[in-house]
Each structure stands twice: as C-alpha cells, then as structure tokens.
Motif scaffolding. Structure first.
Motif, PDB file in Angstrom:
ATOM      1  N   ILE A 292       0.825  -1.212   0.000  1.00 45.40           N
ATOM      2  CA  ILE A 292       0.000   0.000   0.000  1.00 45.40           C
ATOM      3  C   ILE A 292       0.859   1.261   0.000  1.00 45.40           C
ATOM      4  O   ILE A 292       0.588   2.231  -0.696  1.00 45.40           O
TER       5      ILE A 292
ATOM      6  N   LEU B 299      -5.460   5.492  -3.743  1.00 42.50           N
ATOM      7  CA  LEU B 299      -5.941   4.831  -2.515  1.00 42.50           C
ATOM      8  C   LEU B 299      -7.238   5.437  -1.982  1.00 42.50           C
ATOM      9  O   LEU B 299      -7.793   4.927  -1.009  1.00 42.50           O
TER      10      LEU B 299
ATOM     11  N   PRO C 254     -10.305   6.192  -0.333  1.00 45.91           N
ATOM     12  CA  PRO C 254     -11.302   5.196   0.090  1.00 45.91           C
ATOM     13  C   PRO C 254     -12.745   5.702   0.038  1.00 45.91           C
ATOM     14  O   PRO C 254     -13.675   4.913   0.178  1.00 45.91           O
TER      15      PRO C 254
ATOM     16  N   ASP D  87      -7.022   3.282   8.296  1.00 43.42           N
ATOM     17  CA  ASP D  87      -6.892   1.905   7.770  1.00 43.42           C
ATOM     18  C   ASP D  87      -5.843   1.825   6.669  1.00 43.42           C
ATOM     19  O   ASP D  87      -5.318   0.756   6.380  1.00 43.42           O
ATOM     20  N   LEU D  88      -5.583   2.961   6.034  1.00 39.34           N
ATOM     21  CA  LEU D  88      -4.613   2.959   4.923  1.00 39.34           C
ATOM     22  C   LEU D  88      -3.276   3.583   5.335  1.00 39.34           C
ATOM     23  O   LEU D  88      -2.432   3.885   4.494  1.00 39.34           O
TER      24      LEU D  88
ATOM     25  N   TYR E 177      -2.967   6.569   6.778  1.00 49.28           N
ATOM     26  CA  TYR E 177      -3.001   8.036   6.681  1.00 49.28           C
ATOM     27  C   TYR E 177      -3.857   8.585   7.817  1.00 49.28           C
ATOM     28  O   TYR E 177      -4.481   7.829   8.575  1.00 49.28           O
TER      29      TYR E 177
ATOM     30  N   TRP F 186      -9.062  14.306   0.199  1.00 50.90           N
ATOM     31  CA  TRP F 186      -8.022  13.286  -0.060  1.00 50.90           C
ATOM     32  C   TRP F 186      -7.333  13.568  -1.403  1.00 50.90           C
ATOM     33  O   TRP F 186      -6.105  13.577  -1.507  1.00 50.90           O
TER      34      TRP F 186
END
Ligand SMILES: Nc1ncnc2c1ncn2[C@@H]1O[C@H](COP(=O)(O)OP(=O)(O)OP(=O)(O)O)[C@@H](O)[C@H]1O
Ligand SMILES: [Mg+2]
Length: 409
Positions: free
Chosen positions: A5, A13, A15, A255-256, A258, A287
């Motif tokens: 990732i 990415l 989301p 979750d990513l 960030y 984002w």
C-alpha cells in the motif's frame, strides 16, 4: 498478489465513496442497528419471533447501504434474504419478488433444505388458478385479465412466503425481505406484504420485512393497513453526531496508514453537518487535494468546491430539473423560507392562494422532492436542497441547466 500500500500513489488509494447505494469504507453511527439485526438473527435461530423494522430518513442518509449491510449479515448467518426496490408498478413488483425469492432459494447452501424450498416453489406454481380464485369469478379476457393476474400474484406470493418460512423455520432459519424505497410501492403489493407479515407473525413463522424509505413511509404504511403501526419497529435514520462523523473521515484514512490532522478533521465534520453523503463527498475531495500525511485543512479547503460540485450533481441538479417551471417557483419560495415551512407561508410568499397551489405541491411530493413532516408543513427530502437553491439558482427564472451554467428554460 501482495500489494504494498505504501508504494501506491495517494490518489489511487482514495477510500471515500460518494454515490447512491455505494458501500462506504466505514459504516459509522449504525452500531445499534447492526446489534438489532444480530439479535433478530439469534432469535430466529432459536425459533423466537421479532417485529420487522422500518427505517425512514432523508435522501443520502444511508438507508440503502444499511439495508445492504443488514442483508449481508443475515445471509452470512444462513438466513434466506431477498432485496427489492419498489417502483410503484404492481405487476413488475410481483415479478421481481418472485424472481428474487427463487434466487434466494438457489443461494441456500445446504442441499437438503434447498431441495425442500424448491419443492415449495413447484407446489405453489402447480396450484390451479381456478382453485385460488374460485372458478366462477375467473374471466381472463379483456380488462379483467390484468386485475386477475395481480390477484393471482398476491395469492401466489402469500402461499410462497408462507411455505418457505415454514420450511426455513424447521432448519432454524428465516426469510428476510429487504424493501428499499418502500414509500413508492404500489398499494396492492404493499397491502399484500403487510397482510402476510401480520398473518405469519400470528402463526409464529419467521418472515420479516425490513423496509426503508423517505420520512413519510410510516404514514404510508399505516394508511395501507392500520395495524402496520404495531407490526414494525420504526427507526429514524438521521444525522450522525460529531464523533460518528469524525470516525467516518478518520477511520478509512487510518486503515490505509493516513490521517487527517485535528484542524482538517474539525473542518470536515463541520462541512459534513452529519450527513453521510457529505462525508463521502468532502472526504474524497480533501483526499484528492492532499499531497501530505497527515492531510491538512489546506487540502480540505482546496477540495471544498469540488465536493460541492459533486453534491450538486449527485443530489440536487437532476431533482431540480425534474420540476416544472411552476414547481421550481414553489421550490424557490420554500428555499427562501428555510429547511421547512408551511404551505400557507409558501403561498403568501408567491402571492397566490394556498388552494391554487395544492396540485403543484402534490406533484412535488409525488416526484419525491418534498414531503410533509407533519400536517400543513412541508420540507425538502434532500438535505441542503434549500441551501443549493439559494446559492445556485438565479431567482429571476429559477432555471438551472448543468454545472455552473445558467440559462432560461
Ligand atoms: N453510516 C454511514 N457512514 C458513512 N457513510 C455512509 C453511511 N451511510 C451511507 N453513507 C454514504 O452516503 C451515501 C448515500 O448512501 P445511501 O445511498 O445509502 O443513502 P440513501 O439514504 O439510500 O439515499 P436515497 O434516499 O437517495 O436513496 C453513499 O455515498 C454512502 O457511501
Ligand atoms: Mg437509497
């Protein structure tokens, strides 16, 4: 294949998922509803009964994604589930119900119960029309044919749901029917479903309607059958509180790997006003505008006009365009009066008689643009529609044709 990732570009990415029925990266503020469904499933396994549930709320509040989530939970736990969207046409609604019920049976994993459920289908299909309707009343020619077909479908549906629920009960399972846009359902099918829910409840059979719709839905159901009031648990899907809204932004980012910094998060929560659709739109735009971790308030500010345009397109413009010129005048008058007002105030604002405007008011209700939260009052079904009209619609002609393009229609 394992994807690292950290090596992917930030934008790919993203989301966040603005859009009708799009499953959000994090379903926030719904833990009580998920618990309720868990409890219903547990009780069904034990052969105990519950009431169905009716969710009502404004556009973009997350009704559809909640139904999808509850459906997923139930089917993962071995329940037979069916999901349909009402469209107001009895024969197509019956067709869809029959079709989806047959798919639900095919999806059942255990071969023996799947077999027993298929037999219920064959049995119902083979029941003769004469038997169901009484041979003397059957006349399949002319205008009567359509009516008879709808009546036959109603009998068939009842027999089918009853037979399937009986078989499922033997296996500690149940039949869950999820109905979206329930307020739009044809009166005929709505009455049949409510009646079946009522009868099977009395016989302790596990059939549950889980419906969702606009705020007028509880009233529409009660009008169809007065006992609908006692048949369901009614829940309102309203705005999220600040903590849930903050989670809606921060959790998917975390979750990513960030995060949003404190200032960015406060601004986002503010902009979202607790509306789930807004969370996805503002989260996505911030984002995309960011090139740092944590994401800062600068990115939020930069993304704001993009999010606004996304919301205009996704929520407001097409609805505005659906209204006639007089309908638009009515909507503009409502918008100048705020989020909710009375029909009398609108009439006064338009210098017209309230009775002259009642048919336009009704047509806007039928178009799903406004609803009556209580007698005499009206409100927009889409959060922020009043603000959109005040901000973006030229008052001289109340026209709007596409993003940032104004012209007289
Ligand atoms: N609990 C939630 N947390 C975060 N985002 C959500 C939540 N519920 C819905 N959303 C997001 O909000 C948007 C609208 O959701 P959805 O289409 O389910 O709303 P709706 O109430 O069915 O609207 P409509 O009445 O127009 O059909 C989607 O982008 C979805 O991802
Ligand atoms: Mg929906």
């Amino acid at each position: 294949m394992d994807t690292d990732i950290a090596k992917l570009p930030l934008h790919s990415l993203n989301p966040f998922m603005p859009g009708a029925g799009k499953q959000p990266p994090e379903l926030v503020g719904r833990s009580h509803d998920l618990e309720l469904m868990d409890r219903m499933i547990d009780r069904t396994k034990l052969g105990l009964l519950d009431r169905g549930i009716i969710y009502s709320g404004l556009r973009g509040m997350g009704k559809t994604v909640l139904l999808l989530k509850l459906n997923d939970m139930a089917s993962r736990q071995g329940m037979a589930t069916v999901q349909i969207e009402a469209d107001g046409d009895a024969s197509s609604e019956y067709d869809e119900l029959m079709h989806e019920l047959s798919l639900a049976v095919m999806r059942i994993r255990k071969p023996d119960i799947r077999q027993r459920l298929s037999e219920v289908f064959s049995r119902v299909e083979s029941v003769s029309l004469d038997f169901m309707l009484g041979s003397a009343t059957v006349d399949l020619r002319g205008a009567d044919a359509g009516k008879q077909a709808v009546r036959t479908s109603s009998y068939k549906l009842e027999l089918l749901v009853e037979g399937l629920s009986e078989e499922l009960k033997k296996d500690g399972s149940g039949l869950f029917l999820f109905v979206d846009e329930f307020q739009d359902m044809s009166a005929e099918v709505m009455m049949t479903l409510i009646t079946v829910q009522h009868k099977l409840g009395q016989r302790n059979l596990p059939f549950y309607i889980i419906g969702a719709g606009l705020p007028n839905l509880p009233g529409v159901l009660t009008k169809a059958r007065s006992y609908a009031e006692r048949l369901f648990e009614y829940r309102q899907i309203g705005r999220l509180d600040d903590t849930a809204a903050a989670d809606g932004f921060q959790k998917p980012a975390r979750d990513l790997g960030y995060s949003f910094d404190d200032k960015a998060l406060t601004r986002l929560v503010d902009l979202s006003k607790g509306y789930p659709y807004f969370i996805q739109a503002y989260g996505k735009a911030a984002w995309d505008a960011s090139d740092s971790n944590p994401i800062t308030v600068n990115a939020v500010e930069q993304g704001e006009p993009v999010a606004r345009a996304e919301l205009d397109q996704g929520l407001y413009v097409s609805r505005w365009q659906r209204a006639t010129p007089l309908g638009r005048e009515y909507l503009a008058a409502m918008a100048s009066l705020g989020e909710t007002c009375t029909s009398a105030q609108v009439a006064e604002h338009m210098h017209r008689n309230a009775s002259d405007l009642s048919s336009i008011r009704l047509s806007l209700i039928e178009l799903g643009l406004i609803y009556s939260p209580e007698r005499g009052r009206i409100a927009f079904t889409v959060p922020g529609m009043d603000e959109f009209i005040r901000r973006d619609i030229p008052t001289e002609n109340q026209s709007y044709d596409g993003r940032a393009q104004r012209q007289i229609v």
